[in-house]
Design a protein around this motif. Sequence first.
Motif, PDB file in Angstrom:
ATOM      1  N   VAL A  23     -21.942  -3.990 -40.205  1.00 14.27           N
ATOM      2  CA  VAL A  23     -21.666  -4.443 -38.835  1.00 14.27           C
ATOM      3  C   VAL A  23     -21.067  -5.845 -38.857  1.00 14.27           C
ATOM      4  O   VAL A  23     -20.105  -6.137 -38.135  1.00 14.27           O
ATOM      5  N   LEU A  26     -17.413  -5.545 -39.991  1.00 13.55           N
ATOM      6  CA  LEU A  26     -16.553  -4.992 -38.943  1.00 13.55           C
ATOM      7  C   LEU A  26     -16.386  -5.966 -37.775  1.00 13.55           C
ATOM      8  O   LEU A  26     -15.291  -6.095 -37.225  1.00 13.55           O
ATOM      9  N   SER A  27     -17.454  -6.652 -37.420  1.00 11.93           N
ATOM     10  CA  SER A  27     -17.354  -7.634 -36.342  1.00 11.93           C
ATOM     11  C   SER A  27     -16.434  -8.781 -36.739  1.00 11.93           C
ATOM     12  O   SER A  27     -15.658  -9.288 -35.924  1.00 11.93           O
ATOM     13  N   THR A  52     -18.317   0.464 -35.115  1.00  7.26           N
ATOM     14  CA  THR A  52     -19.195  -0.698 -35.131  1.00  7.26           C
ATOM     15  C   THR A  52     -20.517  -0.370 -34.449  1.00  7.26           C
ATOM     16  O   THR A  52     -21.595  -0.702 -34.947  1.00  7.26           O
TER      17      THR A  52
END
Length: 82
Positions: A23, A26-27, A52
Amino acid sequence: MKLIENWRKVLTSAWSVWLMGGVVVLSGLETAATFISPESLDVSPALYSAGTGLLAAAGIFARVLFQQSLAQPEKKDETDGA
């Protein structure tokens, strides 16, 4: 606040840690994409956001699951000296 006894093992072995790390990646990519052309990722924004969200949900789910490999406390290394 106190760390759990086998925090090193949890940090390297727990699925929740790995999923939440995904996460974070991806963030970070999503944030970086605001500075780059959106077309450079070659992924639809809806698909990216869904991925996400699914990773975050899986991280929460994995956090509450019993993981047999993490159940035993870490053996202390007696060669460290003290």
